[in-house]
Design a protein around this motif. Structure first.
Motif, PDB file in Angstrom:
ATOM      1  N   LEU A  27      93.768  18.086 144.612  1.00  0.00           N
ATOM      2  CA  LEU A  27      93.559  17.880 146.048  1.00  0.00           C
ATOM      3  C   LEU A  27      92.081  18.013 146.410  1.00  0.00           C
ATOM      4  O   LEU A  27      91.379  18.884 145.889  1.00  0.00           O
ATOM      5  CB  LEU A  27      94.386  18.884 146.848  1.00  0.00           C
ATOM      6  CG  LEU A  27      95.904  18.818 146.617  1.00  0.00           C
ATOM      7  CD1 LEU A  27      96.622  19.833 147.508  1.00  0.00           C
ATOM      8  CD2 LEU A  27      96.452  17.409 146.879  1.00  0.00           C
ATOM      9  N   CYS A  28      91.617  17.163 147.325  1.00  0.00           N
ATOM     10  CA  CYS A  28      90.223  17.189 147.766  1.00  0.00           C
ATOM     11  C   CYS A  28      89.950  18.506 148.504  1.00  0.00           C
ATOM     12  O   CYS A  28      90.695  18.870 149.416  1.00  0.00           O
ATOM     13  CB  CYS A  28      89.975  15.995 148.690  1.00  0.00           C
ATOM     14  SG  CYS A  28      88.395  16.095 149.562  1.00  0.00           S
ATOM     15  N   PRO A  29      88.889  19.217 148.113  1.00  0.00           N
ATOM     16  CA  PRO A  29      88.588  20.492 148.771  1.00  0.00           C
ATOM     17  C   PRO A  29      88.101  20.326 150.208  1.00  0.00           C
ATOM     18  O   PRO A  29      87.995  21.303 150.939  1.00  0.00           O
ATOM     19  CB  PRO A  29      87.487  21.091 147.893  1.00  0.00           C
ATOM     20  CG  PRO A  29      86.871  19.940 147.189  1.00  0.00           C
ATOM     21  CD  PRO A  29      87.938  18.892 147.056  1.00  0.00           C
ATOM     22  N   ASN A  30      87.838  19.087 150.619  1.00  0.00           N
ATOM     23  CA  ASN A  30      87.448  18.855 152.010  1.00  0.00           C
ATOM     24  C   ASN A  30      88.646  18.480 152.864  1.00  0.00           C
ATOM     25  O   ASN A  30      88.988  19.197 153.803  1.00  0.00           O
ATOM     26  CB  ASN A  30      86.382  17.762 152.089  1.00  0.00           C
ATOM     27  CG  ASN A  30      86.089  17.388 153.525  1.00  0.00           C
ATOM     28  OD1 ASN A  30      85.916  18.259 154.372  1.00  0.00           O
ATOM     29  ND2 ASN A  30      86.070  16.102 153.817  1.00  0.00           N
ATOM     30  N   CYS A  31      89.327  17.364 152.510  1.00  0.00           N
ATOM     31  CA  CYS A  31      90.365  16.858 153.421  1.00  0.00           C
ATOM     32  C   CYS A  31      91.776  17.039 152.885  1.00  0.00           C
ATOM     33  O   CYS A  31      92.742  16.754 153.582  1.00  0.00           O
ATOM     34  CB  CYS A  31      90.096  15.386 153.733  1.00  0.00           C
ATOM     35  SG  CYS A  31      90.395  14.299 152.333  1.00  0.00           S
ATOM     36  N   GLY A  32      91.903  17.500 151.628  1.00  0.00           N
ATOM     37  CA  GLY A  32      93.232  17.758 151.080  1.00  0.00           C
ATOM     38  C   GLY A  32      93.920  16.529 150.506  1.00  0.00           C
ATOM     39  O   GLY A  32      95.058  16.619 150.040  1.00  0.00           O
ATOM     40  N   HIS A  56      87.129  11.876 142.633  1.00  0.00           N
ATOM     41  CA  HIS A  56      86.646  11.122 143.792  1.00  0.00           C
ATOM     42  C   HIS A  56      87.763  11.089 144.820  1.00  0.00           C
ATOM     43  O   HIS A  56      88.898  10.695 144.495  1.00  0.00           O
ATOM     44  CB  HIS A  56      86.272   9.700 143.354  1.00  0.00           C
ATOM     45  CG  HIS A  56      85.908   8.822 144.492  1.00  0.00           C
ATOM     46  ND1 HIS A  56      86.680   7.756 144.889  1.00  0.00           N
ATOM     47  CD2 HIS A  56      84.839   8.859 145.332  1.00  0.00           C
ATOM     48  CE1 HIS A  56      86.104   7.175 145.929  1.00  0.00           C
ATOM     49  NE2 HIS A  56      84.987   7.813 146.220  1.00  0.00           N
ATOM     50  N   CYS A  57      87.458  11.553 146.038  1.00  0.00           N
ATOM     51  CA  CYS A  57      88.498  11.551 147.077  1.00  0.00           C
ATOM     52  C   CYS A  57      88.594  10.163 147.713  1.00  0.00           C
ATOM     53  O   CYS A  57      87.602   9.644 148.205  1.00  0.00           O
ATOM     54  CB  CYS A  57      88.179  12.597 148.147  1.00  0.00           C
ATOM     55  SG  CYS A  57      89.336  12.492 149.539  1.00  0.00           S
ATOM     56  N   PRO A  58      89.791   9.559 147.715  1.00  0.00           N
ATOM     57  CA  PRO A  58      89.934   8.211 148.278  1.00  0.00           C
ATOM     58  C   PRO A  58      89.802   8.196 149.806  1.00  0.00           C
ATOM     59  O   PRO A  58      89.549   7.156 150.401  1.00  0.00           O
ATOM     60  CB  PRO A  58      91.344   7.798 147.857  1.00  0.00           C
ATOM     61  CG  PRO A  58      92.080   9.090 147.700  1.00  0.00           C
ATOM     62  CD  PRO A  58      91.068  10.107 147.233  1.00  0.00           C
ATOM     63  N   GLU A  59      89.978   9.359 150.443  1.00  0.00           N
ATOM     64  CA  GLU A  59      89.931   9.415 151.913  1.00  0.00           C
ATOM     65  C   GLU A  59      88.512   9.658 152.432  1.00  0.00           C
ATOM     66  O   GLU A  59      87.998   8.886 153.228  1.00  0.00           O
ATOM     67  CB  GLU A  59      90.857  10.525 152.430  1.00  0.00           C
ATOM     68  CG  GLU A  59      92.333  10.244 152.210  1.00  0.00           C
ATOM     69  CD  GLU A  59      92.829   9.017 152.975  1.00  0.00           C
ATOM     70  OE1 GLU A  59      92.325   8.774 154.081  1.00  0.00           O
ATOM     71  OE2 GLU A  59      93.705   8.307 152.434  1.00  0.00           O
ATOM     72  N   CYS A  60      87.887  10.782 151.984  1.00  0.00           N
ATOM     73  CA  CYS A  60      86.582  11.144 152.559  1.00  0.00           C
ATOM     74  C   CYS A  60      85.421  10.826 151.626  1.00  0.00           C
ATOM     75  O   CYS A  60      84.264  11.045 151.983  1.00  0.00           O
ATOM     76  CB  CYS A  60      86.575  12.617 152.971  1.00  0.00           C
ATOM     77  SG  CYS A  60      86.518  13.769 151.590  1.00  0.00           S
ATOM     78  N   GLU A  61      85.736  10.297 150.419  1.00  0.00           N
ATOM     79  CA  GLU A  61      84.702   9.845 149.465  1.00  0.00           C
ATOM     80  C   GLU A  61      83.918  10.978 148.811  1.00  0.00           C
ATOM     81  O   GLU A  61      82.908  10.732 148.139  1.00  0.00           O
ATOM     82  CB  GLU A  61      83.711   8.859 150.117  1.00  0.00           C
ATOM     83  CG  GLU A  61      84.346   7.672 150.820  1.00  0.00           C
ATOM     84  CD  GLU A  61      84.688   6.530 149.871  1.00  0.00           C
ATOM     85  OE1 GLU A  61      84.100   6.461 148.784  1.00  0.00           O
ATOM     86  OE2 GLU A  61      85.571   5.728 150.225  1.00  0.00           O
TER      87      GLU A  61
HETATM   88 ZN   LIG Z   1      88.634  14.196 150.854  1.00  0.00          ZN
END
Ligand SMILES: [Zn+2]
Length: 295
Positions: free
Chosen positions: A4-9, A34-39
């Protein structure tokens, strides 16, 4: 394995693996996502003992006031950027190392505090640079007892922090209304990263735990009451990152001493060849951003 992305989950895919190509402190393999949502680009898992990946030689400490004077010269553009927005006042630098910028800020008339995790650097900051240095590896805690400030500067620091968001929140809370946060960080949208991938100087695993896109940083800072006043990938420091970046990234391609020498030359050529592309706004290896507190 997804994480899980540590920024947006958001669920993020593994992107590439790397090693400590820059300093060879360890032979471990690190996994970058690489987070697909917040990059956001991030290492997972982040090693628990991050401090042990900073060798003793990580911080250069000048031997005298004269060598401090010389060593701080490349930092001059930083104080020029700050003074476009604030001429004087209380300034905090987080992660100053030996304090080239802190020294110039003091000379320019700012009242300077510093939060630095390296004890030897702190000693130098206090005894030679002559600023108030707080020796702490917990900037969030140190910020609670400091300030408020007209300017807080983080030059190539945020990418090193496993608690980057918490640190930014604590930072913005200690900026006076109308005050500024100035920060620089590697640019994950850089042309050089696209070409060099895991060998890129600024992947710097595991010390760079996150690479934050400019767009994401603007959004995060807006949520903290900060408005982006100025941003560029073309300031003096970022342009310097472009040149040094090619040289080191090419050297990272081989572990053979003789081949490294040849690669260094190729890196220099690449720097010249690709300069026109890297000078395009947004494509450089690093960015500098100035945020103003507007809430
Ligand atoms: Zn993210």
């Amino acid at each position: 394995m997804k994480t899980l992305c540590p920024n947006c989950g958001a669920e993020s895919q593994p992107w590439f693996t790397s090693k400590d190509y820059n300093r060879h402190v360890t032979n471990e393999v690190f996994h970058h996502y690489h987070c697909p949502e917040c990059e956001l680009i991030f290492i997972s898992p982040v090693p628990e003992n991050l401090g042990s990946y900073y060798p003793d030689t990580y911080h250069f400490i000048p031997e005298s006031m004269d060598s401090l004077e010389k060593a701080s010269e490349p930092d001059r553009y930083k104080i020029e950027i700050v003074q476009r927005f604030v001429k004087a006042g209380n300034l905090l630098e987080i992660g100053p190392s030996y304090g080239g910028f802190s020294y110039l800020a003091k000379k320019a008339g700012f009242c300077v505090d510093a939060i630095e995790m390296n004890a030897k650097c702190c000693e130098f900051l206090r005894d030679v640079v002559g600023v108030h240095a707080i020796n702490s590896d917990d900037a969030v805690q140190a910020l609670r007892e400091a300030g408020p400030y007209d300017v807080i500067a983080l030059w190539h620091v945020i990418e090193h922090l496993p608690n980057a968001w918490e640190t930014l929140e604590a930072t913005c809370a200690r900026v006076k209304p109308g005050g500024y946060v100035v920060l620089a960080s590697p640019n994950p949208d850089a042309f050089q990263f696209r070409v060099m991938g895991r060998y890129w100087l600024h992947v710097d695993a595991p010390r760079h735990v996150m690479l934050i896109p400019m767009k994401l940083l603007v959004t995060k800072m807006e949520q903290l009451g900060m408005k982006a006043e100025w941003m560029t990938t073309g300031d003096e420091g970022s342009l310097r990152c472009n040149v040094g970046g090619w040289e080191v990234s090419f050297i990272n391609l081989s572990s053979h001493r003789y081949i490294k020498r040849i690669l260094h030359r190729i890196g220099r050529l690449a720097a010249r060849l690709f300069a026109p592309i890297e000078r395009r706004e947004g494509k450089g290896s690093a960015y500098t951003m100035v945020f103003k507190r507007v809430d």
